[in-house]
Scaffold this active site. Sequence first.
Site, PDB file in Angstrom:
ATOM      1  N   LYS A 196      20.074  26.149 -19.632  1.00 20.57           N
ATOM      2  CA  LYS A 196      18.642  25.945 -19.358  1.00 20.57           C
ATOM      3  C   LYS A 196      17.846  27.222 -19.602  1.00 20.57           C
ATOM      4  O   LYS A 196      16.805  27.202 -20.241  1.00 20.57           O
ATOM      5  CB  LYS A 196      18.424  25.497 -17.891  1.00 20.57           C
ATOM      6  N   ARG A 244      14.552  21.143  -7.975  1.00 16.69           N
ATOM      7  CA  ARG A 244      15.996  21.067  -7.767  1.00 16.69           C
ATOM      8  C   ARG A 244      16.353  20.082  -6.674  1.00 16.69           C
ATOM      9  O   ARG A 244      17.518  19.863  -6.391  1.00 16.69           O
ATOM     10  CB  ARG A 244      16.472  22.455  -7.350  1.00 16.69           C
ATOM     11  N   ARG A 251      28.466  35.279 -18.757  1.00 14.19           N
ATOM     12  CA  ARG A 251      27.032  35.589 -18.916  1.00 14.19           C
ATOM     13  C   ARG A 251      26.718  37.030 -18.491  1.00 14.19           C
ATOM     14  O   ARG A 251      27.221  37.524 -17.495  1.00 14.19           O
ATOM     15  CB  ARG A 251      26.193  34.641 -18.056  1.00 14.19           C
ATOM     16  N   ARG A 301      25.292  38.642 -12.891  1.00 14.77           N
ATOM     17  CA  ARG A 301      24.693  38.171 -11.637  1.00 14.77           C
ATOM     18  C   ARG A 301      25.785  38.065 -10.568  1.00 14.77           C
ATOM     19  O   ARG A 301      26.891  37.617 -10.864  1.00 14.77           O
ATOM     20  CB  ARG A 301      24.075  36.788 -11.844  1.00 14.77           C
ATOM     21  N   ARG A 326      28.343  26.331  -6.273  1.00 19.18           N
ATOM     22  CA  ARG A 326      27.094  26.081  -7.023  1.00 19.18           C
ATOM     23  C   ARG A 326      27.133  24.707  -7.683  1.00 19.18           C
ATOM     24  O   ARG A 326      26.137  23.983  -7.675  1.00 19.18           O
ATOM     25  CB  ARG A 326      26.890  27.178  -8.089  1.00 19.18           C
TER      26      ARG A 326
HETATM   27  P1  AP5 Z   1      22.144  29.974 -19.271  1.00 23.58           P
HETATM   28  O1  AP5 Z   1      21.097  29.597 -20.253  1.00 23.58           O
HETATM   29  O2  AP5 Z   1      21.954  31.248 -18.516  1.00 23.58           O
HETATM   30  O3  AP5 Z   1      22.448  28.753 -18.276  1.00 23.58           O
HETATM   31  P2  AP5 Z   1      21.577  28.127 -17.106  1.00 23.58           P
HETATM   32  O4  AP5 Z   1      21.650  26.651 -17.245  1.00 23.58           O
HETATM   33  O5  AP5 Z   1      20.215  28.747 -17.043  1.00 23.58           O
HETATM   34  O6  AP5 Z   1      22.464  28.560 -15.887  1.00 23.58           O
HETATM   35  P3  AP5 Z   1      22.111  29.230 -14.482  1.00 23.58           P
HETATM   36  O7  AP5 Z   1      23.435  29.614 -13.914  1.00 23.58           O
HETATM   37  O8  AP5 Z   1      21.076  30.303 -14.604  1.00 23.58           O
HETATM   38  O9  AP5 Z   1      21.538  28.053 -13.707  1.00 23.58           O
HETATM   39  P4  AP5 Z   1      21.376  27.958 -12.212  1.00 23.58           P
HETATM   40  O10 AP5 Z   1      20.529  26.755 -12.124  1.00 23.58           O
HETATM   41  O11 AP5 Z   1      22.607  27.933 -11.425  1.00 23.58           O
HETATM   42  O12 AP5 Z   1      20.736  29.370 -11.787  1.00 23.58           O
HETATM   43  P5  AP5 Z   1      19.338  29.774 -11.197  1.00 23.58           P
HETATM   44  O13 AP5 Z   1      19.065  31.160 -11.548  1.00 23.58           O
HETATM   45  O14 AP5 Z   1      18.335  28.714 -11.481  1.00 23.58           O
HETATM   46  O15 AP5 Z   1      23.527  30.011 -20.070  1.00 23.58           O
HETATM   47  C1  AP5 Z   1      24.742  30.308 -19.412  1.00 23.58           C
HETATM   48  C2  AP5 Z   1      25.662  31.073 -20.382  1.00 23.58           C
HETATM   49  O16 AP5 Z   1      26.026  30.208 -21.458  1.00 23.58           O
HETATM   50  C3  AP5 Z   1      25.011  32.296 -21.017  1.00 23.58           C
HETATM   51  O17 AP5 Z   1      25.976  33.296 -21.147  1.00 23.58           O
HETATM   52  C4  AP5 Z   1      24.549  31.817 -22.415  1.00 23.58           C
HETATM   53  O18 AP5 Z   1      24.564  32.838 -23.365  1.00 23.58           O
HETATM   54  C5  AP5 Z   1      25.593  30.740 -22.713  1.00 23.58           C
HETATM   55  N1  AP5 Z   1      25.070  29.605 -23.459  1.00 23.58           N
HETATM   56  C6  AP5 Z   1      23.870  28.982 -23.286  1.00 23.58           C
HETATM   57  N2  AP5 Z   1      23.741  27.931 -24.115  1.00 23.58           N
HETATM   58  C7  AP5 Z   1      24.912  27.883 -24.822  1.00 23.58           C
HETATM   59  C8  AP5 Z   1      25.399  26.995 -25.842  1.00 23.58           C
HETATM   60  N3  AP5 Z   1      24.659  25.951 -26.297  1.00 23.58           N
HETATM   61  N4  AP5 Z   1      26.636  27.235 -26.345  1.00 23.58           N
HETATM   62  C9  AP5 Z   1      27.389  28.281 -25.897  1.00 23.58           C
HETATM   63  N5  AP5 Z   1      26.974  29.148 -24.931  1.00 23.58           N
HETATM   64  C10 AP5 Z   1      25.755  28.942 -24.407  1.00 23.58           C
HETATM   65  O19 AP5 Z   1      19.613  29.645  -9.612  1.00 23.58           O
HETATM   66  C11 AP5 Z   1      20.397  30.600  -8.923  1.00 23.58           C
HETATM   67  C12 AP5 Z   1      20.317  30.322  -7.421  1.00 23.58           C
HETATM   68  O20 AP5 Z   1      18.951  30.466  -6.970  1.00 23.58           O
HETATM   69  C13 AP5 Z   1      20.717  28.917  -6.965  1.00 23.58           C
HETATM   70  O21 AP5 Z   1      22.102  28.807  -6.779  1.00 23.58           O
HETATM   71  C14 AP5 Z   1      19.910  28.773  -5.661  1.00 23.58           C
HETATM   72  O22 AP5 Z   1      20.550  29.464  -4.628  1.00 23.58           O
HETATM   73  C15 AP5 Z   1      18.616  29.501  -5.979  1.00 23.58           C
HETATM   74  N6  AP5 Z   1      17.545  28.613  -6.512  1.00 23.58           N
HETATM   75  C16 AP5 Z   1      16.965  28.732  -7.738  1.00 23.58           C
HETATM   76  N7  AP5 Z   1      16.019  27.780  -7.896  1.00 23.58           N
HETATM   77  C17 AP5 Z   1      16.008  27.054  -6.757  1.00 23.58           C
HETATM   78  C18 AP5 Z   1      15.266  25.922  -6.325  1.00 23.58           C
HETATM   79  N8  AP5 Z   1      14.339  25.354  -7.117  1.00 23.58           N
HETATM   80  N9  AP5 Z   1      15.518  25.415  -5.102  1.00 23.58           N
HETATM   81  C19 AP5 Z   1      16.436  25.974  -4.292  1.00 23.58           C
HETATM   82  N10 AP5 Z   1      17.188  27.057  -4.637  1.00 23.58           N
HETATM   83  C20 AP5 Z   1      16.976  27.601  -5.858  1.00 23.58           C
END
Ligand code: AP5
Length: 233
Positions: A30, A105, A144, A177, A188
């Site tokens: 994402k 979310r 990542r 991270r 997660r």
């Molecule tokens: P990447 O693009 O970074 O993946 P992502 O889907 O963004 O994954 P995240 O882990 O950031 O999602 P998340 O939802 O858990 O984290 P967030 O920060 O929102 O890609 C991942 C890897 O794959 C990278 O190395 C990339 O290079 C590679 N890649 C990408 N596309 C690829 C492809 N097509 N092929 C091969 N490789 C590829 O949330 C973190 C924490 O914050 C949560 O756990 C929660 O505690 C809190 N939080 C955040 N938002 C909320 C909310 N709205 N409500 C409540 N808690 C929240």
Amino acid sequence: MEKSVAVPDSRLVGRLQRAVIFLGPPGAGKGTQAQELARKYGVPHLSTGDMLRENIALGNALGEQAKPLMARGELVPDSIILKMVAKRIERPDCSFGFVFDGFPRTVAQAQWLGELLRQHGLKQPVVVHFVIDPALLMRRITGRRMCKTGGDIYNIYDRPPKVPGICDTDGGELVQRPDDREEIVAPRLEAYAKMTAPLAAYYRRLGRLEDVDAAQSVEQVSKRVLEIVSKAQ
Ligand code: AP5
């Protein structure tokens, strides 16, 4: 494959005029796609995860509340998230649209957002749903690395920087991270399955959901995302 960086596309800048939501499990891609789409359209990439991490880095009250929850892979309460998002989308740079990554979310967050967009007279969002076999996620998450300054996303296995540990775009330091450690991945994914996956059915019922095969290459996923977003305009 090395990472390439999207630049604003003069045919697209100023044309989004709506919210795009990227919905999918941790590591689905994402953030990678949101960053690219937002750059092409010249709109902000609004990652609630990045906003929370910025607050943690600042050491403020919001960051202190979020830190232990994120470290355990749990969701941060809606009350904190909604205030943070409301404040962010008031800023003038959001007036031509924005790309949400990691928000909403929960169904409550989605209902709140729908109401907020209505109040602001904005179109309802396009929701891009990243569909992927969970078995592929561990390698993506643990590999990542993120740029400490600009937030660019790399993968030491599949999308490495030109110079190890250094961001190609701005020379910033690449870091892992804390929640990308192997032992935090399972909680997660559980939080996603319980709290966030039901959102797909919610948006499908509203006729807003578009599925993307997120196991494809970054370039193939980008192409499909652009098709979906262009079609919605
Ligand atoms: P990447 O693009 O970074 O993946 P992502 O889907 O963004 O994954 P995240 O882990 O950031 O999602 P998340 O939802 O858990 O984290 P967030 O920060 O929102 O890609 C991942 C890897 O794959 C990278 O190395 C990339 O290079 C590679 N890649 C990408 N596309 C690829 C492809 N097509 N092929 C091969 N490789 C590829 O949330 C973190 C924490 O914050 C949560 O756990 C929660 O505690 C809190 N939080 C955040 N938002 C909320 C909310 N709205 N409500 C409540 N808690 C929240």
